[in-house]
Design a protein around this motif. Structure first.
Motif, short mmCIF file in Angstrom:
data_model
loop_
_atom_site.label_atom_id
_atom_site.label_comp_id
_atom_site.label_asym_id
_atom_site.label_seq_id
_atom_site.Cartn_x
_atom_site.Cartn_y
_atom_site.Cartn_z
N PHE A 15 0.87 -1.16 0.00
CA PHE A 15 0.00 0.00 0.00
C PHE A 15 0.91 1.22 0.00
CE2 PHE A 15 -2.54 3.38 1.81
CZ PHE A 15 -3.72 3.25 1.10
N GLY A 16 0.95 1.93 -1.09
CA GLY A 16 1.84 3.08 -1.19
C GLY A 16 3.27 2.63 -1.47
N VAL A 17 4.22 3.54 -1.22
CA VAL A 17 5.62 3.27 -1.58
C VAL A 17 6.54 3.21 -0.37
CG1 VAL A 17 5.39 4.24 -3.90
CG2 VAL A 17 6.05 5.73 -1.99
N ARG A 18 6.00 3.26 0.85
CA ARG A 18 6.84 3.32 2.04
C ARG A 18 6.81 2.04 2.88
NH1 ARG A 18 5.03 8.94 2.08
NH2 ARG A 18 6.81 10.19 1.48
N GLY A 19 6.46 0.92 2.26
CA GLY A 19 6.54 -0.35 2.98
C GLY A 19 5.27 -0.76 3.71
N GLU A 20 4.21 0.01 3.59
CA GLU A 20 2.95 -0.41 4.20
C GLU A 20 2.35 -1.54 3.37
OE1 GLU A 20 0.41 2.91 6.24
OE2 GLU A 20 1.28 3.71 4.39
N VAL A 21 1.54 -2.37 4.03
CA VAL A 21 0.83 -3.44 3.33
C VAL A 21 -0.67 -3.20 3.40
CG1 VAL A 21 2.62 -5.17 3.81
CG2 VAL A 21 0.68 -4.96 5.37
N ARG A 22 -1.36 -3.79 2.45
CA ARG A 22 -2.82 -3.83 2.49
C ARG A 22 -3.16 -5.11 3.24
NH1 ARG A 22 -6.53 -1.27 -0.55
NH2 ARG A 22 -4.92 -0.52 -1.96
N LEU A 23 -3.94 -5.01 4.30
CA LEU A 23 -4.21 -6.14 5.18
C LEU A 23 -5.71 -6.40 5.25
CD1 LEU A 23 -2.96 -8.14 7.25
CD2 LEU A 23 -3.21 -6.36 8.97
N LYS A 24 -6.10 -7.63 4.95
CA LYS A 24 -7.51 -8.03 5.08
C LYS A 24 -7.64 -8.84 6.35
CE LYS A 24 -11.23 -10.47 2.76
NZ LYS A 24 -11.64 -11.24 1.57
N LEU A 64 4.17 -3.50 9.14
CA LEU A 64 4.65 -4.74 9.74
C LEU A 64 6.11 -4.54 10.11
CD1 LEU A 64 3.21 -7.38 7.21
CD2 LEU A 64 2.13 -6.45 9.26
N THR A 65 6.51 -5.02 11.28
CA THR A 65 7.92 -4.87 11.67
C THR A 65 8.81 -5.56 10.65
OG1 THR A 65 7.69 -6.81 13.10
CG2 THR A 65 7.54 -4.66 14.16
N GLY A 66 9.91 -4.89 10.30
CA GLY A 66 10.88 -5.46 9.38
C GLY A 66 10.56 -5.23 7.91
N ILE A 67 9.42 -4.61 7.62
CA ILE A 67 9.04 -4.35 6.23
C ILE A 67 9.11 -2.84 6.01
CG2 ILE A 67 7.25 -4.60 4.47
CD1 ILE A 67 8.47 -7.26 5.55
N ALA A 68 10.08 -2.41 5.18
CA ALA A 68 10.32 -0.97 5.03
C ALA A 68 10.17 -0.47 3.60
CB ALA A 68 11.72 -0.63 5.55
N THR A 69 10.10 -1.39 2.63
CA THR A 69 10.03 -0.94 1.24
C THR A 69 8.82 -1.52 0.53
OG1 THR A 69 11.29 -2.79 0.31
CG2 THR A 69 12.57 -0.91 1.14
N LYS A 70 8.45 -0.86 -0.56
CA LYS A 70 7.33 -1.35 -1.37
C LYS A 70 7.63 -2.76 -1.88
CE LYS A 70 4.71 -0.18 -5.60
NZ LYS A 70 3.93 -1.35 -5.49
N GLU A 71 8.88 -3.02 -2.25
CA GLU A 71 9.25 -4.34 -2.77
C GLU A 71 9.09 -5.43 -1.71
OE1 GLU A 71 10.55 -1.20 -5.23
OE2 GLU A 71 11.10 -1.51 -3.13
N GLN A 72 9.50 -5.13 -0.48
CA GLN A 72 9.32 -6.10 0.61
C GLN A 72 7.84 -6.35 0.86
OE1 GLN A 72 11.59 -3.89 3.56
NE2 GLN A 72 13.10 -5.54 3.68
#
Length: 169
Positions: A15-24, A64-72
């Protein structure tokens, strides 16, 4: 029989470019997913603390801890997240975690074995138990209602089904 972890959500991608995720969230109160942490991948090899950042269509944006990039974040798309069972609230007598139902033996009201619960599906109109067993050429979907499944006995590892006429051969 009960598993030590229960699936509580799935990552839908970045979600976006800063490492956020879309979570269901699969939780009855969707936002409570963040309070059951850490959440584990299905194989248990990775865990994440979850911080919800905002509600988005179909779920939440989350860190999520440890996730900092869009690719991750993209690499986690489709990963199911599991919470330790002890972190989840106790349920009323007439409610069950899907993980508790999977694997239960299914008997009819006369004691005849119909099969075992292979999966639980929810397509919006109520849960369906996917049953596979002897004499069945394909799986049977049994509505998980009080009328069709009058008894669930987790301690005995079985449930009693009173299926609609013609559902089972």
């Amino acid at each position: 029989m009960a598993e030590t972890r229960v699936c509580v959500g799935v990552i839908g991608g970045s979600f976006g470019v800063r490492g956020e995720v879309r979570l269901k969230s699969f939780c009855a109160e969707p936002e409570s997913i963040a309070g059951y942490g850490p959440l584990f991948t299905e194989d248990g090899k990775r865990s994440f603390a979850v911080t919800l950042t905002r509600a988005v269509k179909g779920g939440f944006a989350a860190r999520l801890t440890g996730i900092a990039t869009k690719e991750q974040a993209d690499a986690l798309k489709g990963v199911r997240l599991h919470a330790d069972r002890a972190a989840l609230p106790a349920l009323p007598d007439d409610e069950f975690y899907h993980a508790d139902l999977i694997g239960l033996e299914v008997l009819d009201t006369g004691g005849k074995v119909l099969g075992r619960v292979r999966a639980v599906h929810d397509h919006g109109a109520g849960d369906l138990l996917e049953i596979h067993g002897p004499g069945l050429t394909s799986t049977v979907l049994l509505p998980f209602t009080a009328a069709c499944v009058p008894t669930v006995d987790l301690a005995a590892g079985r449930l009693i089904a009173d299926p609609p006429e013609g559902l089972f051969p």
